[in-house]
Enzyme design. Sequence first.
Site, PDB file in Angstrom:
ATOM      1  N   GLU A 161       2.882   2.354   6.166  1.00  0.00           N
ATOM      2  CA  GLU A 161       2.256   1.683   6.841  1.00  0.00           C
ATOM      3  C   GLU A 161       1.874   1.719   8.408  1.00  0.00           C
ATOM      4  O   GLU A 161       2.459   2.093   9.384  1.00  0.00           O
ATOM      5  CB  GLU A 161       3.334   0.660   7.591  1.00  0.00           C
ATOM      6  CG  GLU A 161       4.137  -0.051   6.960  1.00  0.00           C
ATOM      7  CD  GLU A 161       5.328  -1.556   6.445  1.00  0.00           C
ATOM      8  OE1 GLU A 161       5.683  -1.363   8.042  1.00  0.00           O
ATOM      9  OE2 GLU A 161       5.891  -1.966   5.984  1.00  0.00           O
ATOM     10  N   GLU A 247       5.708  -2.388  -0.715  1.00  0.00           N
ATOM     11  CA  GLU A 247       6.972  -2.870   0.311  1.00  0.00           C
ATOM     12  C   GLU A 247       7.387  -4.198   0.204  1.00  0.00           C
ATOM     13  O   GLU A 247       6.399  -5.334   0.735  1.00  0.00           O
ATOM     14  CB  GLU A 247       7.549  -1.868   1.228  1.00  0.00           C
ATOM     15  CG  GLU A 247       9.217  -2.629   2.128  1.00  0.00           C
ATOM     16  CD  GLU A 247       8.771  -1.308   3.592  1.00  0.00           C
ATOM     17  OE1 GLU A 247       8.428  -0.914   3.611  1.00  0.00           O
ATOM     18  OE2 GLU A 247       9.051  -2.510   4.474  1.00  0.00           O
TER      19      GLU A 247
HETATM   20  C1  IDC Z   1      13.085  -0.341   8.526  1.00  0.00           C
HETATM   21  C2  IDC Z   1      15.400  -0.557   8.480  1.00  0.00           C
HETATM   22  C3  IDC Z   1      16.359  -0.339   9.455  1.00  0.00           C
HETATM   23  C4  IDC Z   1      15.739   1.063   9.760  1.00  0.00           C
HETATM   24  C5  IDC Z   1      14.050   0.736  10.586  1.00  0.00           C
HETATM   25  C6  IDC Z   1      13.444   1.532  11.441  1.00  0.00           C
HETATM   26  O1  IDC Z   1      15.304  -1.698   6.802  1.00  0.00           O
HETATM   27  O2  IDC Z   1      17.187   0.070   8.603  1.00  0.00           O
HETATM   28  O3  IDC Z   1      16.121   0.827  11.590  1.00  0.00           O
HETATM   29  O4  IDC Z   1      13.373   0.375   9.586  1.00  0.00           O
HETATM   30  O5  IDC Z   1      13.518   3.108  11.392  1.00  0.00           O
HETATM   31  C7  IDC Z   1       9.148  -1.853   7.335  1.00  0.00           C
HETATM   32  C8  IDC Z   1       8.756  -0.760   7.068  1.00  0.00           C
HETATM   33  C9  IDC Z   1      10.706   0.021   6.994  1.00  0.00           C
HETATM   34  C10 IDC Z   1      11.539  -0.645   7.991  1.00  0.00           C
HETATM   35  C11 IDC Z   1      11.445  -2.377   6.966  1.00  0.00           C
HETATM   36  C12 IDC Z   1      12.080  -3.300   7.746  1.00  0.00           C
HETATM   37  O6  IDC Z   1       7.940   0.378   5.682  1.00  0.00           O
HETATM   38  O7  IDC Z   1      11.017   1.207   6.931  1.00  0.00           O
HETATM   39  O8  IDC Z   1      13.228  -0.719   7.584  1.00  0.00           O
HETATM   40  N1  IDC Z   1       9.760  -2.420   7.480  1.00  0.00           N
HETATM   41  O9  IDC Z   1      12.242  -3.388   9.281  1.00  0.00           O
HETATM   42  N2  IDC Z   1       7.815  -2.443   7.172  1.00  0.00           N
HETATM   43  C13 IDC Z   1       7.974  -4.354   7.148  1.00  0.00           C
HETATM   44  C14 IDC Z   1       9.313  -4.395   7.367  1.00  0.00           C
END
Ligand code: IDC
Length: 433
Positions: A161, A247
């Site tokens: 992203e 995702e």
């Molecule tokens: C989130 C995980 C969380 C972690 C965070 C940072 O769910 O446990 O602490 O990342 O590493 C995304 C991202 C994805 C995110 C997810 C939710 O690709 O890595 O995971 N998210 O926030 N994009 C939108 C949402």
Amino acid sequence: MKNKIVSVLFFCIMLFCLTGYTQQTEKISALSVKGTQLVNSEGSPVQLKGISTHGIAWFPEYINEECIKELKSWGVNVIRLSMYTEENGGYCTDGKKEDLKNLIKKGVEYATKYDMYVIIDWHILSDGNPNKHITEAKAFFDEMSKQYAKQKNVIYEICNEPNGNVSWEEIQTYAQQVISVIRKNDAKNIILVGTPNWCQSVDQIQPLSEFENIMYTLHFYAGTHKQELRNTMKKAIDSGLPLFVSEYGICDASGNGAIDTEQAKEWIHFLNEFHISYVMWNLSNKAETSAIFKSTQKNSFSIEDLSDSGKWFYQMMTGKNPVSTLKNTTGNFDTKDFTISAKVIHQWQDGGKYYYNYQVSIKNTSSDFKTQWNISLPFNENITLVNGWNGVFTIKQNTVWIENKDYNAFIPSGKTLENIGFIICADKNIVLQ
Ligand code: IDC
């Protein structure tokens, strides 16, 4: 005559080898992009539906064969292996590169064994601009594409992203270089390219038309992203862009918060209409809404361990209610004189209630001739009796008590009394205690 036998034998062996060979190669079809659509080797639309791991550095235990096999039985046909690049344990920071690559190798191996597609995800996030680690990205994808060029089921996702005012032009510069590296080794496998603003601004894409089999990613979290993002997506599709939802979540964009089932339904309906692939976040038991397992999950993969997101995912993939499997509702109890077996033979949901049809048998394990019996079956929730047969039934909160009828009081030593049964219902899934 001898010659004839030999040639018939030879023919049979050849036939056997050939059919074996085609079976093996037919299972996974090579993918390509035709217009906006992902298609198989016959040119028919293919929709991949699956799940993404959490960061493999943090939840490596989910890359195991049993897990992949179970997901396959749910109808999952793609697994995304998410390798964070910058967060702690990240590939470009303090992560152990060899360990991370070994996890990817294992993930690809299991996915291949169960005829699934597998996405190798270079999970940029806090590093916002993919160009920040472009050198590592090129080296990584060079290695991956050398290794997997001949595997039709491997998909490369070159930047999760991009975010923080990173423009399409900057992504494009990155993508052109990384894709060129991949294409030197692997001419065909699908490559997914992230889009600006956490993969929402698909309206900014200028196609990378110098390359083939490229798709652009859009990410949504149903609690945050709604009709407006679907409208943007629809415009992008109408303009001829091949999109892939690598995702999504059904909660909010933090990966936590409330689940929005209404919006989730809208999204799934929309994606199915356009045969767009979608991969849910995330395969872990982290204490956050988007994880498909409860944090209390042990090593098992039982329905009881699924979080609300997990139950939603299970239902969406299988079309079945996430009610307890027989294993978890079945009990064998040894009392002093009897072995009691209680088995669910039928279960269903109606009007928000969970129904269970139990079949019970009682074996007299004592050396005495029994002239009466009574048993109790405790559940984890309060229950209501709907029907019962071949016994006198009483319910006390969460327990079913069964006593003999006049006509089935006797159980000789070593014999089993069968065909006692009942139907109970509860407000939730139940399990025998
Ligand atoms: C989130 C995980 C969380 C972690 C965070 C940072 O769910 O446990 O602490 O990342 O590493 C995304 C991202 C994805 C995110 C997810 C939710 O690709 O890595 O995971 N998210 O926030 N994009 C939108 C949402």
